[in-house]
Design an enzyme around this catalytic site. Structure first.
Site, PDB file in Angstrom:
ATOM      1  N   ASP A 180       8.119  -3.665   3.518  1.00  0.00           N
ATOM      2  CA  ASP A 180       7.724  -4.749   2.620  1.00  0.00           C
ATOM      3  C   ASP A 180       7.228  -4.202   1.288  1.00  0.00           C
ATOM      4  O   ASP A 180       7.433  -4.823   0.244  1.00  0.00           O
ATOM      5  CB  ASP A 180       6.636  -5.590   3.280  1.00  0.00           C
ATOM      6  CG  ASP A 180       7.162  -6.313   4.504  1.00  0.00           C
ATOM      7  OD1 ASP A 180       8.321  -6.761   4.464  1.00  0.00           O
ATOM      8  OD2 ASP A 180       6.433  -6.397   5.505  1.00  0.00           O
ATOM      9  N   GLY A 181       6.576  -3.044   1.332  1.00  0.00           N
ATOM     10  CA  GLY A 181       6.084  -2.409   0.102  1.00  0.00           C
ATOM     11  C   GLY A 181       7.247  -2.145  -0.857  1.00  0.00           C
ATOM     12  O   GLY A 181       7.122  -2.334  -2.069  1.00  0.00           O
TER      13      GLY A 181
ATOM     14  N   GLU B  70       0.255 -11.999  -3.054  1.00  0.00           N
ATOM     15  CA  GLU B  70      -1.061 -12.519  -3.394  1.00  0.00           C
ATOM     16  C   GLU B  70      -1.666 -11.831  -4.605  1.00  0.00           C
ATOM     17  O   GLU B  70      -1.178 -10.799  -5.070  1.00  0.00           O
ATOM     18  CB  GLU B  70      -2.050 -12.375  -2.215  1.00  0.00           C
ATOM     19  CG  GLU B  70      -2.643 -10.997  -2.004  1.00  0.00           C
ATOM     20  CD  GLU B  70      -1.711  -9.991  -1.375  1.00  0.00           C
ATOM     21  OE1 GLU B  70      -1.267  -9.078  -2.107  1.00  0.00           O
ATOM     22  OE2 GLU B  70      -1.416 -10.082  -0.184  1.00  0.00           O
TER      23      GLU B  70
ATOM     24  N   ARG C 278     -20.125 -16.386  -4.297  1.00  0.00           N
ATOM     25  CA  ARG C 278     -20.786 -15.085  -4.439  1.00  0.00           C
ATOM     26  C   ARG C 278     -20.415 -14.270  -3.208  1.00  0.00           C
ATOM     27  O   ARG C 278     -20.639 -14.714  -2.077  1.00  0.00           O
ATOM     28  CB  ARG C 278     -22.306 -15.300  -4.500  1.00  0.00           C
ATOM     29  CG  ARG C 278     -23.120 -14.034  -4.732  1.00  0.00           C
ATOM     30  CD  ARG C 278     -24.595 -14.371  -4.767  1.00  0.00           C
ATOM     31  NE  ARG C 278     -24.932 -15.101  -5.970  1.00  0.00           N
ATOM     32  CZ  ARG C 278     -25.566 -14.560  -7.017  1.00  0.00           C
ATOM     33  NH1 ARG C 278     -25.935 -13.310  -6.997  1.00  0.00           N
ATOM     34  NH2 ARG C 278     -25.847 -15.295  -8.077  1.00  0.00           N
TER      35      ARG C 278
HETATM   36  P1  NAP Z   1       0.124  -0.820   2.211  1.00  0.00           P
HETATM   37  O1  NAP Z   1      -1.347  -0.799   2.352  1.00  0.00           O
HETATM   38  O2  NAP Z   1       0.887   0.453   2.206  1.00  0.00           O
HETATM   39  O3  NAP Z   1       0.791  -1.766   3.329  1.00  0.00           O
HETATM   40  C1  NAP Z   1       0.306  -3.005   3.646  1.00  0.00           C
HETATM   41  C2  NAP Z   1       0.965  -3.543   4.918  1.00  0.00           C
HETATM   42  O4  NAP Z   1       1.237  -4.931   4.712  1.00  0.00           O
HETATM   43  C3  NAP Z   1       2.297  -2.886   5.316  1.00  0.00           C
HETATM   44  O5  NAP Z   1       2.355  -2.757   6.704  1.00  0.00           O
HETATM   45  C4  NAP Z   1       3.315  -3.887   4.822  1.00  0.00           C
HETATM   46  O6  NAP Z   1       4.550  -3.826   5.528  1.00  0.00           O
HETATM   47  C5  NAP Z   1       2.592  -5.177   5.116  1.00  0.00           C
HETATM   48  N1  NAP Z   1       3.043  -6.343   4.341  1.00  0.00           N
HETATM   49  C6  NAP Z   1       3.341  -6.449   3.017  1.00  0.00           C
HETATM   50  N2  NAP Z   1       3.723  -7.690   2.728  1.00  0.00           N
HETATM   51  C7  NAP Z   1       3.685  -8.401   3.883  1.00  0.00           C
HETATM   52  C8  NAP Z   1       3.966  -9.746   4.216  1.00  0.00           C
HETATM   53  N3  NAP Z   1       4.343 -10.613   3.312  1.00  0.00           N
HETATM   54  N4  NAP Z   1       3.770 -10.127   5.495  1.00  0.00           N
HETATM   55  C9  NAP Z   1       3.357  -9.259   6.440  1.00  0.00           C
HETATM   56  N5  NAP Z   1       3.069  -7.989   6.185  1.00  0.00           N
HETATM   57  C10 NAP Z   1       3.235  -7.555   4.919  1.00  0.00           C
HETATM   58  O7  NAP Z   1       0.423  -1.600   0.836  1.00  0.00           O
HETATM   59  P2  NAP Z   1       1.787  -1.904   0.115  1.00  0.00           P
HETATM   60  O8  NAP Z   1       2.943  -1.467   0.945  1.00  0.00           O
HETATM   61  O9  NAP Z   1       1.673  -1.414  -1.283  1.00  0.00           O
HETATM   62  O10 NAP Z   1       1.744  -3.493   0.097  1.00  0.00           O
HETATM   63  C11 NAP Z   1       0.802  -4.214  -0.657  1.00  0.00           C
HETATM   64  C12 NAP Z   1       0.345  -5.335   0.208  1.00  0.00           C
HETATM   65  O11 NAP Z   1      -0.555  -4.823   1.176  1.00  0.00           O
HETATM   66  C13 NAP Z   1      -0.444  -6.398  -0.513  1.00  0.00           C
HETATM   67  O12 NAP Z   1       0.378  -7.364  -1.095  1.00  0.00           O
HETATM   68  C14 NAP Z   1      -1.322  -6.949   0.599  1.00  0.00           C
HETATM   69  O13 NAP Z   1      -0.798  -8.128   1.146  1.00  0.00           O
HETATM   70  C15 NAP Z   1      -1.315  -5.891   1.672  1.00  0.00           C
HETATM   71  N6  NAP Z   1      -2.687  -5.486   1.969  1.00  0.00           N
HETATM   72  C16 NAP Z   1      -3.206  -5.885   3.151  1.00  0.00           C
HETATM   73  C17 NAP Z   1      -4.518  -5.595   3.479  1.00  0.00           C
HETATM   74  C18 NAP Z   1      -5.053  -6.067   4.800  1.00  0.00           C
HETATM   75  O14 NAP Z   1      -4.282  -6.631   5.595  1.00  0.00           O
HETATM   76  N7  NAP Z   1      -6.340  -5.870   5.072  1.00  0.00           N
HETATM   77  C19 NAP Z   1      -5.315  -4.879   2.589  1.00  0.00           C
HETATM   78  C20 NAP Z   1      -4.768  -4.482   1.389  1.00  0.00           C
HETATM   79  C21 NAP Z   1      -3.440  -4.811   1.066  1.00  0.00           C
HETATM   80  P3  NAP Z   1       5.537  -2.558   5.460  1.00  0.00           P
HETATM   81  O15 NAP Z   1       4.915  -1.546   6.363  1.00  0.00           O
HETATM   82  O16 NAP Z   1       6.846  -3.042   5.968  1.00  0.00           O
HETATM   83  O17 NAP Z   1       5.608  -2.102   4.021  1.00  0.00           O
END
Ligand code: NAP
Length: 268
Positions: A45-46, A123, A148
């Site tokens: 997804d990233g 998001e 807050r």
């Molecule tokens: P990352 O920290 O390397 O990966 C975030 C995880 O979220 C990966 O497993 C990714 O899937 C999964 N993901 C991304 N979009 C998704 C969706 N629409 N539905 C379900 N899972 C999804 O960060 P990144 O790859 O740069 O992605 C950025 C995204 O990370 C942000 O948009 C945010 O949604 C998410 N994120 C989540 C959290 C949390 O859940 N606590 C915290 C920070 C950011 P893949 O392994 O297939 O890439």
């Protein structure tokens, strides 16, 4: 048809990228990284988020498709072992396009300088590294509450399975034109009070956040991070633009949710 391919950059994804490119060029399709009709993301997804932001200026002319090479791959519906089938589909058959809603974020500075506008596929989050985020929330022009706490997350329906889900937000079907606001650790006591529940807003309701302290804010727009000082307001609403996914076969949202979060035994 013109196509381009974005790889996560690991060995497996790069190899698949080369295979797809060579085959599609053999089928007389044009490789064009500047003005592609179809963008193929190879990774997770990233990688798809990166592909989206690379072509965010031409969303009406570009459709996306994901090939899954490990990780979660919520947006990526094709597996590496289906490569031949996918290449033939792309080369020979017209695809159906499904459109999903996006989030529009407008950040206005206090200085009178120009505002910045972003589109998010998953998001936007608002945080700070300097204590608590304190801001007034207005919905459709009316004051709703003073928040807050650690921060806020505003997600799209297709992003509702990402950060939003970890914050206790609901999963929204992407046919709903809506955005969802979820809290990150709000302070709730006799003095400070917030609703405490995620809010789902329809496309004709705009949400405005007005900072009450002069913190420097940390914004994330999907995987991108930006720091802003001296913010007057942050406006969030459903964007007019949509993201377009190319579909060569059905890819039901609830099946994807099931296979990603409940069990993937039926997809094997
Ligand atoms: P990352 O920290 O390397 O990966 C975030 C995880 O979220 C990966 O497993 C990714 O899937 C999964 N993901 C991304 N979009 C998704 C969706 N629409 N539905 C379900 N899972 C999804 O960060 P990144 O790859 O740069 O992605 C950025 C995204 O990370 C942000 O948009 C945010 O949604 C998410 N994120 C989540 C959290 C949390 O859940 N606590 C915290 C920070 C950011 P893949 O392994 O297939 O890439």
């Amino acid at each position: 048809m013109k196509f381009s391919i974005l790889s996560r950059g690991d060995e497996k994804s790069n190899k698949i990228r080369t295979q797809i490119k060579d085959y599609l060029v053999e089928f007389k399709l044009d490789y064009d990284e500047v003005e592609p009709d179809l963008v193929i993301s190879v990774g997770g997804d990233g990688t798809l988020l990166e592909a989206f932001h690379t072509y965010v200026e031409r969303l009406d002319k570009t459709a996306f498709i994901g090939v899954h090479t490990g990780h979660l791959g919520f947006y990526a519906d094709w597996m590496p072992e289906e490569l031949e089938k996918l290449i033939i589909e792309i080369a020979r058959n017209p695809y159906r396009v499904v459109e999903y809603p996006l989030l529009e974020v407008t950040i206005t500075p206090n200085s009178g300088a120009e505002e910045d506008r972003y589109l998010a596929l998953n998001e936007c989050t608002i945080k700070t590294s300097e204590g608590s985020v304190v801001l007034d929330i207005e919905i459709k022009g009316d004051h709703f509450e003073t928040f807050r706490g650690d921060g806020l997350c505003v997600s799209t329906p297709s992003g509702s399975t990402a950060y939003n889900k970890a914050l206790g937000g609901a999963i929204l079907h992407p046919s709903l034109e809506a955005i969802q606001v979820t809290e990150m650790a709000s302070i709730n006591n006799r003095v400070f009070r917030t609703i405490g529940s995620p809010l789902i807003l329809p496309s004709h309701h705009t949400c405005l956040f007005k900072p009450l302290n002069d913190r420097s804010f940390l914004f994330t727009i999907d995987h991108i991070t930006r720091t802003y000082k001296d913010v007057k307001s942050i406006q969030c609403r459903v964007a007019e633009e949509k993201v377009r996914f190319a579909r060569f076969r059905p890819f039901p949202f609830w099946k994807r949710v099931h296979d990603s979060f409940v069990s993937d035994e039926h997809s094997k």
